[in-house]
Design a protein around this motif. Structure first.
Motif, mmCIF file in Angstrom:
data_model
loop_
_atom_site.group_PDB
_atom_site.id
_atom_site.type_symbol
_atom_site.label_atom_id
_atom_site.label_comp_id
_atom_site.label_asym_id
_atom_site.label_seq_id
_atom_site.Cartn_x
_atom_site.Cartn_y
_atom_site.Cartn_z
ATOM 1 N N LEU A 14 -8.663 28.138 -22.762
ATOM 2 C CA LEU A 14 -9.068 29.116 -22.115
ATOM 3 C C LEU A 14 -8.021 29.214 -20.887
ATOM 4 C CD1 LEU A 14 -12.141 30.696 -21.955
ATOM 5 C CD2 LEU A 14 -11.996 29.428 -19.857
ATOM 6 N N VAL A 15 -7.725 30.327 -20.567
ATOM 7 C CA VAL A 15 -7.110 30.895 -19.661
ATOM 8 C C VAL A 15 -7.494 31.998 -18.927
ATOM 9 C CG1 VAL A 15 -4.597 31.843 -18.793
ATOM 10 C CG2 VAL A 15 -4.510 30.293 -20.825
ATOM 11 N N VAL A 16 -7.514 31.849 -17.435
ATOM 12 C CA VAL A 16 -8.087 32.751 -16.552
ATOM 13 C C VAL A 16 -6.870 33.087 -15.573
ATOM 14 C CG1 VAL A 16 -9.757 33.193 -14.556
ATOM 15 C CG2 VAL A 16 -10.453 31.686 -16.261
ATOM 16 N N GLN A 17 -6.556 34.459 -15.761
ATOM 17 C CA GLN A 17 -5.393 34.777 -14.892
ATOM 18 C C GLN A 17 -5.676 36.097 -14.194
ATOM 19 O OE1 GLN A 17 -3.067 36.034 -18.737
ATOM 20 N NE2 GLN A 17 -1.696 35.885 -16.877
ATOM 21 N N ILE A 18 -5.070 36.354 -13.154
ATOM 22 C CA ILE A 18 -5.052 37.564 -12.091
ATOM 23 C C ILE A 18 -3.842 38.298 -12.522
ATOM 24 C CG2 ILE A 18 -4.997 38.490 -9.943
ATOM 25 C CD1 ILE A 18 -6.066 36.138 -9.001
ATOM 26 N N GLU A 19 -4.151 39.686 -12.887
ATOM 27 C CA GLU A 19 -2.982 40.559 -13.332
ATOM 28 C C GLU A 19 -3.026 41.706 -12.468
ATOM 29 O OE1 GLU A 19 -3.120 41.561 -17.371
ATOM 30 O OE2 GLU A 19 -2.227 39.772 -18.077
ATOM 31 N N ASP A 20 -1.711 42.417 -12.055
ATOM 32 C CA ASP A 20 -1.785 43.828 -11.449
ATOM 33 C C ASP A 20 -2.212 44.752 -12.644
ATOM 34 O OD1 ASP A 20 -0.850 43.342 -8.944
ATOM 35 O OD2 ASP A 20 1.314 43.072 -9.752
ATOM 36 N N GLY A 21 -2.955 45.768 -12.109
ATOM 37 C CA GLY A 21 -3.390 46.603 -12.981
ATOM 38 C C GLY A 21 -2.205 47.429 -13.721
ATOM 39 N N LYS A 22 -0.775 47.208 -13.472
ATOM 40 C CA LYS A 22 0.290 47.928 -13.767
ATOM 41 C C LYS A 22 0.201 48.242 -15.224
ATOM 42 C CE LYS A 22 2.800 47.185 -9.745
ATOM 43 N NZ LYS A 22 3.260 45.695 -9.132
ATOM 44 N N THR A 23 0.071 47.241 -16.122
ATOM 45 C CA THR A 23 0.233 47.260 -17.522
ATOM 46 C C THR A 23 -1.047 47.322 -18.044
ATOM 47 O OG1 THR A 23 -0.195 44.833 -17.590
ATOM 48 C CG2 THR A 23 2.207 45.451 -17.591
#
Lengths: 162, 125
Positions: free
Chosen positions: B106-115
Protein backbone atom coordinates in the motif's frame (compact mmCIF):
# COMPACT_ATOMS: atom_id res chain seq x y z
CA UNK A 1 9.02 71.49 33.10
CA UNK A 2 12.01 71.32 30.79
CA UNK A 3 11.25 69.82 27.42
CA UNK A 4 13.05 66.51 27.12
CA UNK A 5 14.05 66.53 30.78
CA UNK A 6 13.45 63.63 33.16
CA UNK A 7 10.08 64.95 34.33
CA UNK A 8 8.64 65.46 30.85
CA UNK A 9 9.93 62.07 29.75
CA UNK A 10 8.18 60.51 32.73
CA UNK A 11 4.94 62.24 31.82
CA UNK A 12 5.16 61.03 28.23
CA UNK A 13 5.94 57.48 29.34
CA UNK A 14 2.98 57.52 31.72
CA UNK A 15 0.78 58.83 28.93
CA UNK A 16 1.94 56.07 26.58
CA UNK A 17 1.18 53.44 29.23
CA UNK A 18 -2.26 54.84 29.96
CA UNK A 19 -3.07 54.88 26.26
CA UNK A 20 -1.91 51.24 25.90
CA UNK A 21 -4.02 50.25 28.87
CA UNK A 22 -7.08 52.14 27.67
CA UNK A 23 -6.77 50.49 24.28
CA UNK A 24 -6.45 47.02 25.82
CA UNK A 25 -9.78 47.61 27.61
CA UNK A 26 -11.69 48.34 24.42
CA UNK A 27 -12.17 45.10 22.54
CA UNK A 28 -12.15 46.67 19.09
CA UNK A 29 -11.87 43.87 16.60
CA UNK A 30 -11.66 44.82 13.00
CA UNK A 31 -11.66 42.11 10.40
CA UNK A 32 -8.53 40.47 11.79
CA UNK A 33 -7.55 39.92 15.42
CA UNK A 34 -4.60 42.11 16.26
CA UNK A 35 -5.38 45.06 14.04
CA UNK A 36 -5.69 48.04 16.29
CA UNK A 37 -5.05 51.74 16.34
CA UNK A 38 -1.91 51.64 18.46
CA UNK A 39 -2.76 54.77 20.41
CA UNK A 40 0.48 54.62 22.38
CA UNK A 41 2.31 55.37 19.16
CA UNK A 42 0.80 58.83 19.35
CA UNK A 43 3.25 59.53 22.16
CA UNK A 44 6.17 58.04 20.23
CA UNK A 45 5.24 60.11 17.20
CA UNK A 46 5.11 63.34 19.20
CA UNK A 47 8.35 62.51 21.02
CA UNK A 48 10.04 61.89 17.68
CA UNK A 49 8.99 65.27 16.32
CA UNK A 50 9.05 67.44 19.44
CA UNK A 51 12.02 65.90 21.21
CA UNK A 52 14.54 63.71 19.40
CA UNK A 53 15.05 60.14 18.14
CA UNK A 54 16.97 58.73 21.16
CA UNK A 55 14.33 60.02 23.57
CA UNK A 56 11.48 58.66 21.45
CA UNK A 57 13.21 55.26 21.29
CA UNK A 58 13.75 55.27 25.06
CA UNK A 59 10.06 55.97 25.70
CA UNK A 60 9.04 53.29 23.21
CA UNK A 61 11.23 50.60 24.77
CA UNK A 62 10.33 51.52 28.35
CA UNK A 63 6.65 51.42 27.47
CA UNK A 64 7.01 47.95 25.92
CA UNK A 65 8.83 46.65 28.98
CA UNK A 66 6.38 48.14 31.49
CA UNK A 67 3.31 47.04 29.53
CA UNK A 68 4.64 43.49 29.25
CA UNK A 69 5.19 43.30 33.01
CA UNK A 70 1.89 44.87 34.00
CA UNK A 71 -0.88 43.73 31.67
CA UNK A 72 0.86 42.17 28.67
CA UNK A 73 2.85 39.00 28.29
CA UNK A 74 6.34 38.00 27.34
CA UNK A 75 5.15 37.01 23.88
CA UNK A 76 3.30 40.24 23.31
CA UNK A 77 6.55 41.95 24.22
CA UNK A 78 8.54 39.95 21.66
CA UNK A 79 6.10 40.80 18.88
CA UNK A 80 5.81 44.36 20.06
CA UNK A 81 9.58 44.74 20.19
CA UNK A 82 10.01 43.53 16.61
CA UNK A 83 7.29 45.90 15.43
CA UNK A 84 8.48 48.86 17.46
CA UNK A 85 12.13 48.56 16.44
CA UNK A 86 11.48 48.18 12.71
CA UNK A 87 8.87 50.91 12.71
CA UNK A 88 11.15 53.22 14.66
CA UNK A 89 14.11 52.66 12.33
CA UNK A 90 11.94 53.31 9.27
CA UNK A 91 10.40 56.46 10.73
CA UNK A 92 13.75 57.93 11.76
CA UNK A 93 15.19 57.28 8.30
CA UNK A 94 12.17 58.81 6.55
CA UNK A 95 12.22 61.82 8.82
CA UNK A 96 15.96 62.33 8.16
CA UNK A 97 15.35 62.71 4.42
CA UNK A 98 13.16 65.74 5.19
CA UNK A 99 11.07 64.96 2.12
CA UNK A 100 7.97 63.57 3.76
CA UNK A 101 5.11 65.04 5.75
CA UNK A 102 4.84 63.77 9.36
CA UNK A 103 1.58 61.99 8.48
CA UNK A 104 3.37 59.99 5.79
CA UNK A 105 6.17 59.11 8.20
CA UNK A 106 3.56 57.88 10.67
CA UNK A 107 1.68 55.89 8.01
CA UNK A 108 4.83 54.10 6.83
CA UNK A 109 5.76 53.59 10.46
CA UNK A 110 2.42 51.88 11.06
CA UNK A 111 2.89 49.59 8.05
CA UNK A 112 6.43 48.65 9.05
CA UNK A 113 5.29 48.03 12.62
CA UNK A 114 3.00 45.30 11.31
CA UNK A 115 5.68 43.94 8.97
CA UNK A 116 8.03 43.66 11.92
CA UNK A 117 5.44 41.73 13.89
CA UNK A 118 4.79 39.35 11.01
CA UNK A 119 8.52 38.71 10.67
CA UNK A 120 8.70 37.93 14.38
CA UNK A 121 5.67 35.65 14.12
CA UNK A 122 7.13 33.78 11.14
CA UNK A 123 10.43 33.31 13.00
CA UNK A 124 8.76 32.18 16.22
CA UNK A 125 6.19 29.82 14.71
CA UNK A 126 8.47 28.81 11.81
CA UNK A 127 5.57 28.94 9.38
CA UNK A 128 6.07 31.13 6.36
CA UNK A 129 2.38 30.76 5.59
CA UNK A 130 1.68 33.65 7.95
CA UNK A 131 2.90 35.98 5.20
CA UNK A 132 -0.62 35.64 3.78
CA UNK A 133 -1.65 38.29 6.31
CA UNK A 134 0.87 40.79 4.93
CA UNK A 135 -1.45 42.62 2.50
CA UNK A 136 -4.16 43.16 5.11
CA UNK A 137 -1.64 44.19 7.73
CA UNK A 138 0.12 46.60 5.36
CA UNK A 139 -3.13 48.41 4.61
CA UNK A 140 -4.22 48.27 8.25
CA UNK A 141 -0.87 49.72 9.33
CA UNK A 142 -1.09 52.56 6.83
CA UNK A 143 -4.63 53.41 7.95
CA UNK A 144 -3.87 53.42 11.66
CA UNK A 145 -0.59 55.25 10.98
CA UNK A 146 -2.49 57.99 9.16
CA UNK A 147 -4.95 58.30 12.06
CA UNK A 148 -2.11 58.57 14.56
CA UNK A 149 -0.28 61.06 12.32
CA UNK A 150 -3.32 63.31 11.92
CA UNK A 151 -4.08 63.21 15.66
CA UNK A 152 -0.43 63.88 16.42
CA UNK A 153 -0.31 66.87 14.11
CA UNK A 154 -3.36 68.41 15.80
CA UNK A 155 -1.81 67.84 19.23
CA UNK A 156 1.53 69.27 18.15
CA UNK A 157 -0.16 72.45 16.95
CA UNK A 158 -2.36 72.91 20.01
CA UNK A 159 0.02 71.79 22.74
CA UNK A 160 3.55 72.27 21.55
CA UNK A 161 3.41 75.24 19.17
CA UNK A 162 4.72 78.37 20.83
CA UNK B 1 0.07 69.73 6.96
CA UNK B 2 0.23 69.17 3.26
CA UNK B 3 0.89 66.04 1.30
CA UNK B 4 3.27 66.58 -1.57
CA UNK B 5 4.53 64.41 -4.38
CA UNK B 6 6.95 62.23 -2.41
CA UNK B 7 4.27 61.52 0.20
CA UNK B 8 1.70 60.45 -2.35
CA UNK B 9 4.27 58.33 -4.23
CA UNK B 10 5.47 56.50 -1.12
CA UNK B 11 1.97 55.80 0.21
CA UNK B 12 0.72 54.57 -3.14
CA UNK B 13 3.79 52.35 -3.46
CA UNK B 14 2.92 50.64 -0.17
CA UNK B 15 -0.72 50.20 -1.11
CA UNK B 16 0.31 48.88 -4.53
CA UNK B 17 2.64 46.38 -2.82
CA UNK B 18 -0.25 45.25 -0.63
CA UNK B 19 -2.51 44.75 -3.64
CA UNK B 20 0.20 42.82 -5.54
CA UNK B 21 0.89 40.60 -2.56
CA UNK B 22 -2.80 39.96 -2.13
CA UNK B 23 -3.16 39.03 -5.81
CA UNK B 24 -0.13 36.75 -5.53
CA UNK B 25 -1.51 34.88 -2.53
CA UNK B 26 -4.99 34.70 -4.04
CA UNK B 27 -3.67 33.20 -7.26
CA UNK B 28 -1.52 30.69 -5.43
CA UNK B 29 -4.24 29.42 -3.14
CA UNK B 30 -6.68 28.93 -6.03
CA UNK B 31 -4.11 26.69 -7.74
CA UNK B 32 -4.63 22.98 -8.25
CA UNK B 33 -5.84 21.20 -5.15
CA UNK B 34 -3.62 18.57 -3.64
CA UNK B 35 -4.94 15.10 -3.21
CA UNK B 36 -4.06 12.10 -1.15
CA UNK B 37 -3.94 9.02 -3.34
CA UNK B 38 -3.89 5.54 -1.96
CA UNK B 39 -2.47 2.84 -4.20
CA UNK B 40 -2.58 -0.88 -3.57
CA UNK B 41 -0.61 -3.17 -5.85
CA UNK B 42 -0.02 -0.08 -8.00
CA UNK B 43 -3.72 0.54 -8.54
CA UNK B 44 -5.53 3.52 -7.11
CA UNK B 45 -8.04 2.38 -4.52
CA UNK B 46 -8.92 5.77 -3.01
CA UNK B 47 -8.29 9.50 -3.41
CA UNK B 48 -9.21 12.28 -0.99
CA UNK B 49 -8.59 16.04 -0.98
CA UNK B 50 -5.80 16.94 1.46
CA UNK B 51 -7.75 19.97 2.64
CA UNK B 52 -10.60 18.01 4.21
CA UNK B 53 -10.19 16.30 7.56
CA UNK B 54 -11.31 12.71 7.52
CA UNK B 55 -10.46 9.23 8.70
CA UNK B 56 -10.88 6.16 6.50
CA UNK B 57 -10.51 2.48 7.21
CA UNK B 58 -9.16 0.84 4.07
CA UNK B 59 -9.50 -2.86 3.59
CA UNK B 60 -7.33 -4.59 1.02
CA UNK B 61 -6.80 -8.26 0.31
CA UNK B 62 -3.67 -7.99 2.46
CA UNK B 63 -5.22 -6.40 5.56
CA UNK B 64 -6.43 -3.10 6.94
CA UNK B 65 -4.91 0.37 7.12
CA UNK B 66 -6.49 3.39 8.75
CA UNK B 67 -5.63 6.65 6.97
CA UNK B 68 -6.19 9.93 8.75
CA UNK B 69 -6.16 13.34 7.09
CA UNK B 70 -6.05 16.23 9.50
CA UNK B 71 -5.00 19.86 9.07
CA UNK B 72 -3.32 19.30 5.71
CA UNK B 73 -1.35 16.30 6.96
CA UNK B 74 -1.87 12.65 6.25
CA UNK B 75 -0.74 9.67 8.29
CA UNK B 76 -1.51 6.03 8.79
CA UNK B 77 -2.86 5.62 12.31
CA UNK B 78 -3.54 1.92 12.40
CA UNK B 79 -2.57 -1.18 10.47
CA UNK B 80 -2.57 -4.91 11.04
CA UNK B 81 0.70 -5.44 9.22
CA UNK B 82 3.56 -7.10 11.11
CA UNK B 83 6.12 -4.27 11.13
CA UNK B 84 3.87 -1.19 11.56
CA UNK B 85 6.43 0.95 9.72
CA UNK B 86 3.61 2.86 8.04
CA UNK B 87 2.13 3.75 11.44
CA UNK B 88 5.47 4.95 12.79
CA UNK B 89 6.11 7.02 9.67
CA UNK B 90 5.78 10.77 10.39
CA UNK B 91 2.83 12.57 8.83
CA UNK B 92 3.24 13.55 5.17
CA UNK B 93 2.48 17.13 4.23
CA UNK B 94 4.34 17.96 1.00
CA UNK B 95 3.55 17.04 -2.56
CA UNK B 96 5.38 13.89 -3.54
CA UNK B 97 5.77 12.66 0.01
CA UNK B 98 4.57 9.13 0.56
CA UNK B 99 3.95 6.63 3.30
CA UNK B 100 4.46 3.03 2.34
CA UNK B 101 3.12 -0.12 3.92
CA UNK B 102 5.21 -2.80 2.26
CA UNK B 103 3.49 -5.90 3.68
CA UNK B 104 0.16 -4.61 2.36
CA UNK B 105 1.67 -3.26 -0.88
CA UNK B 106 0.00 0.00 0.00
CA UNK B 107 1.23 3.49 -0.89
CA UNK B 108 -0.28 6.69 0.48
CA UNK B 109 1.03 9.69 -1.39
CA UNK B 110 0.33 13.40 -1.76
CA UNK B 111 0.04 14.71 -5.28
CA UNK B 112 -0.24 18.11 -6.85
CA UNK B 113 -3.53 18.32 -8.65
CA UNK B 114 -1.65 19.15 -11.82
CA UNK B 115 -1.82 15.76 -13.48
CA UNK B 116 -5.19 14.37 -14.37
CA UNK B 117 -5.69 11.32 -12.18
CA UNK B 118 -7.84 9.77 -14.92
CA UNK B 119 -4.82 9.46 -17.20
CA UNK B 120 -2.64 6.40 -16.83
CA UNK B 121 0.83 7.05 -15.46
CA UNK B 122 3.95 5.01 -14.91
CA UNK B 123 2.54 3.25 -11.86
CA UNK B 124 -0.90 2.39 -13.20
CA UNK B 125 0.43 1.19 -16.57
Amino acid sequence: MKRGGVASMGVLLALAMVLSYAESLVPVQFFLPGIKLGLANLVIFIALYELDAPRALLISLMRLLLVAFTFGSLFSMLYGLAGALLSFAVMVLLKKTDKFAPVTVSAVGGASHNVGQIIAAVLITKSGGLAVYLPVLLVGGVVSGICIGLLGEVLRKRVFAK
Amino acid sequence: MKLRRPDILLLSAILLAAVLLWAFFALRSSGPQRTVRVLCDGKEIAAYPLSEDREELLTTPYGINRVKIEGGKVRVTEADCPDKLCVYHPAATRSGEMIVCLPHKLVVQIEDGKTDPALPDGVAR
